[in-house]
Design an enzyme around this catalytic site. Sequence first.
Site, PDB file in Angstrom:
ATOM      1  N   ARG A  16       0.789  -1.142   0.072  1.00  0.00           N
ATOM      2  CA  ARG A  16       0.216  -0.115   0.028  1.00  0.00           C
ATOM      3  C   ARG A  16       0.876   1.176   0.129  1.00  0.00           C
ATOM      4  O   ARG A  16       2.160   0.995  -0.012  1.00  0.00           O
ATOM      5  CB  ARG A  16      -0.996   0.036   1.155  1.00  0.00           C
ATOM      6  CG  ARG A  16      -0.264   0.040   2.700  1.00  0.00           C
ATOM      7  CD  ARG A  16      -1.251  -0.164   3.636  1.00  0.00           C
ATOM      8  NE  ARG A  16      -2.090  -1.030   3.679  1.00  0.00           N
ATOM      9  CZ  ARG A  16      -1.764  -2.070   4.333  1.00  0.00           C
ATOM     10  NH1 ARG A  16      -0.386  -2.407   4.952  1.00  0.00           N
ATOM     11  NH2 ARG A  16      -2.580  -3.182   4.748  1.00  0.00           N
ATOM     12  N   ASN A  90      11.668   0.500   1.588  1.00  0.00           N
ATOM     13  CA  ASN A  90      10.674   1.195   1.794  1.00  0.00           C
ATOM     14  C   ASN A  90       9.887   0.750   3.058  1.00  0.00           C
ATOM     15  O   ASN A  90       9.255   1.816   3.432  1.00  0.00           O
ATOM     16  CB  ASN A  90       9.686   1.333   0.382  1.00  0.00           C
ATOM     17  CG  ASN A  90       8.203   1.882   0.792  1.00  0.00           C
ATOM     18  OD1 ASN A  90       8.129   3.222   0.775  1.00  0.00           O
ATOM     19  ND2 ASN A  90       7.208   0.997   0.965  1.00  0.00           N
ATOM     20  N   TYR A 165      11.640   6.746  15.769  1.00  0.00           N
ATOM     21  CA  TYR A 165      11.377   6.712  14.136  1.00  0.00           C
ATOM     22  C   TYR A 165      12.474   7.730  13.341  1.00  0.00           C
ATOM     23  O   TYR A 165      13.165   7.303  12.524  1.00  0.00           O
ATOM     24  CB  TYR A 165      10.167   7.467  13.899  1.00  0.00           C
ATOM     25  CG  TYR A 165       9.644   7.645  12.380  1.00  0.00           C
ATOM     26  CD1 TYR A 165       9.397   6.461  11.523  1.00  0.00           C
ATOM     27  CD2 TYR A 165       9.775   8.550  11.667  1.00  0.00           C
ATOM     28  CE1 TYR A 165       8.795   6.670  10.339  1.00  0.00           C
ATOM     29  CE2 TYR A 165       9.487   8.819  10.425  1.00  0.00           C
ATOM     30  CZ  TYR A 165       9.117   7.839   9.601  1.00  0.00           C
ATOM     31  OH  TYR A 165       8.539   7.832   8.293  1.00  0.00           O
ATOM     32  N   LYS A 169      15.542   6.998  11.081  1.00  0.00           N
ATOM     33  CA  LYS A 169      15.778   7.328   9.645  1.00  0.00           C
ATOM     34  C   LYS A 169      16.890   8.061   9.383  1.00  0.00           C
ATOM     35  O   LYS A 169      17.361   8.028   8.162  1.00  0.00           O
ATOM     36  CB  LYS A 169      14.524   8.152   9.319  1.00  0.00           C
ATOM     37  CG  LYS A 169      13.051   7.562   9.244  1.00  0.00           C
ATOM     38  CD  LYS A 169      13.174   6.566   7.981  1.00  0.00           C
ATOM     39  CE  LYS A 169      11.667   6.114   7.715  1.00  0.00           C
ATOM     40  NZ  LYS A 169      11.620   4.966   6.594  1.00  0.00           N
TER      41      LYS A 169
HETATM   42  N1  LIG Z   1       3.794   8.983   4.349  1.00  0.00           N
HETATM   43  C1  LIG Z   1       4.320   9.934   4.924  1.00  0.00           C
HETATM   44  O1  LIG Z   1       4.308  11.277   4.993  1.00  0.00           O
HETATM   45  C2  LIG Z   1       6.020   9.467   5.100  1.00  0.00           C
HETATM   46  C3  LIG Z   1       7.181  10.631   5.306  1.00  0.00           C
HETATM   47  C4  LIG Z   1       8.352  10.071   5.371  1.00  0.00           C
HETATM   48  C5  LIG Z   1       8.984   8.829   5.260  1.00  0.00           C
HETATM   49  N2  LIG Z   1       7.559   8.054   4.968  1.00  0.00           N
HETATM   50  C6  LIG Z   1       8.179   6.427   4.751  1.00  0.00           C
HETATM   51  O2  LIG Z   1       7.566   5.985   3.441  1.00  0.00           O
HETATM   52  C7  LIG Z   1       7.600   4.429   3.859  1.00  0.00           C
HETATM   53  C8  LIG Z   1       6.383   3.997   3.228  1.00  0.00           C
HETATM   54  O3  LIG Z   1       5.219   4.358   4.407  1.00  0.00           O
HETATM   55  P1  LIG Z   1       3.824   4.817   3.715  1.00  0.00           P
HETATM   56  O4  LIG Z   1       3.512   5.999   4.203  1.00  0.00           O
HETATM   57  O5  LIG Z   1       3.718   4.436   2.242  1.00  0.00           O
HETATM   58  O6  LIG Z   1       2.943   3.937   4.729  1.00  0.00           O
HETATM   59  P2  LIG Z   1       1.845   2.956   4.614  1.00  0.00           P
HETATM   60  O7  LIG Z   1       1.513   2.210   5.935  1.00  0.00           O
HETATM   61  O8  LIG Z   1       0.711   3.219   3.665  1.00  0.00           O
HETATM   62  O9  LIG Z   1       2.764   1.631   3.970  1.00  0.00           O
HETATM   63  C9  LIG Z   1       3.807   0.996   4.416  1.00  0.00           C
HETATM   64  C10 LIG Z   1       3.740  -0.258   3.809  1.00  0.00           C
HETATM   65  O10 LIG Z   1       4.867  -0.989   4.591  1.00  0.00           O
HETATM   66  C11 LIG Z   1       4.485  -2.387   5.238  1.00  0.00           C
HETATM   67  N3  LIG Z   1       5.179  -2.749   6.414  1.00  0.00           N
HETATM   68  C12 LIG Z   1       5.460  -2.173   7.583  1.00  0.00           C
HETATM   69  N4  LIG Z   1       6.173  -2.861   8.337  1.00  0.00           N
HETATM   70  C13 LIG Z   1       6.547  -4.071   7.541  1.00  0.00           C
HETATM   71  C14 LIG Z   1       7.347  -5.250   7.753  1.00  0.00           C
HETATM   72  N5  LIG Z   1       7.895  -5.442   9.078  1.00  0.00           N
HETATM   73  N6  LIG Z   1       7.482  -6.005   6.797  1.00  0.00           N
HETATM   74  C15 LIG Z   1       6.984  -5.673   5.711  1.00  0.00           C
HETATM   75  N7  LIG Z   1       6.225  -4.700   5.276  1.00  0.00           N
HETATM   76  C16 LIG Z   1       5.897  -4.028   6.249  1.00  0.00           C
HETATM   77  C17 LIG Z   1       2.897  -2.060   5.820  1.00  0.00           C
HETATM   78  O11 LIG Z   1       2.189  -3.298   5.869  1.00  0.00           O
HETATM   79  C18 LIG Z   1       2.502  -1.104   4.555  1.00  0.00           C
HETATM   80  O12 LIG Z   1       1.998  -1.699   3.380  1.00  0.00           O
HETATM   81  C19 LIG Z   1       8.042   4.216   5.337  1.00  0.00           C
HETATM   82  O13 LIG Z   1       9.401   3.894   5.350  1.00  0.00           O
HETATM   83  C20 LIG Z   1       7.765   5.451   5.905  1.00  0.00           C
HETATM   84  O14 LIG Z   1       8.500   5.922   7.088  1.00  0.00           O
HETATM   85  C21 LIG Z   1       6.304   8.100   4.937  1.00  0.00           C
END
Ligand SMILES: NC(=O)c1ccc[n+]([C@@H]2O[C@H](COP(=O)([O-])OP(=O)(O)OC[C@H]3O[C@@H](n4cnc5c(N)ncnc54)[C@H](O)[C@@H]3O)[C@@H](O)[C@H]2O)c1
Length: 275
Positions: A16, A90, A165, A169
Amino acid sequence: MRKLEDKIALVTGAGRGIGRAIAEKLASEGAHVVLNDLDGGPVQETADAVRGLGRKAVVVAGDVTRPELPEALVAAAVSELGGLDILVNNAGYSWDGVIQKTTDEQFDAMLDIHVRAPFRILRAAAGPIRDLVKREAERGLEVHRKVVNISSIGGLYGNAGQVGYSSAKTALIGMTKTLAKEWGRYRVNVNCVAFGLIETRMTQAFEHGGGKHKVGDREVAMGVPQSFLDAMKTTIPLGRAGTPDDAAGAVYLFCLPEADYITGEVVLVSGGLVI
Ligand SMILES: NC(=O)c1ccc[n+]([C@@H]2O[C@H](COP(=O)([O-])OP(=O)(O)OC[C@H]3O[C@@H](n4cnc5c(N)ncnc54)[C@H](O)[C@@H]3O)[C@@H](O)[C@H]2O)c1
């Protein structure tokens, strides 16, 4: 000819949000993809989307923090798809708290998912990449490979309430720069994309239920207050949060042949939130 025609990519957390958008973007530009996510249902949907684009998808569902997963992911790329050209670390989630309320379990969970899992995946990829490069060199070929690690604005500047977190990061940025130095000789470009606010499950408003993530037997609540999201719209120079497609576009840029001389860099993708 598309830019990533027949490249082999591996994307974790592809069920997702940003990971799914990255997988679909890479596939739409010609790549075949190994897809991982903790949640089997959502990652199968991503696989269907990749196949719908006429590309191969191999699903390795499971928790990337489990010690056996990294080897299995790399093996799937090499043995089932025939190589490994693009690796995107990711998968992630946030388990927030101010320092005095952050438990060891919570802090360790953040290091496990954002530091240890990428470290193990990259370590697992080292031998196979070296072998692929050796075989290419014997045929007189020089191929650039791409690693893109996903960090956060919190990893660059810190974020109150996210000590685990943000620390994790930041560590991922150190890993990126180190691997860029170690793997330059193999023509692997290792870069990092740090996101600001991207609209996904992680950043849903608490008022609309927020996001939930299962860690072992626990359900961890993620999300931000609606007032924060509203304030962001006026604070971000581009006037809105990013979409998963915006996020995937930045990762794609690092995967392009035009970026073959860029390595060890961190690009902040935040709509100008910090300039
Ligand atoms: N959304 C934001 O604003 C934002 C900002 C900075 C960084 N990020 C980073 O972007 C990345 C993606 O996040 P997102 O916003 O798409 O979140 P999201 O929750 O929509 O998607 C993250 C996905 O990672 C999977 N996941 C989590 N833990 C896992 C594990 N142990 N093993 C396998 N899969 C796992 C989840 O099931 C999920 O499908 C992350 O690393 C997050 O820290 C997001």
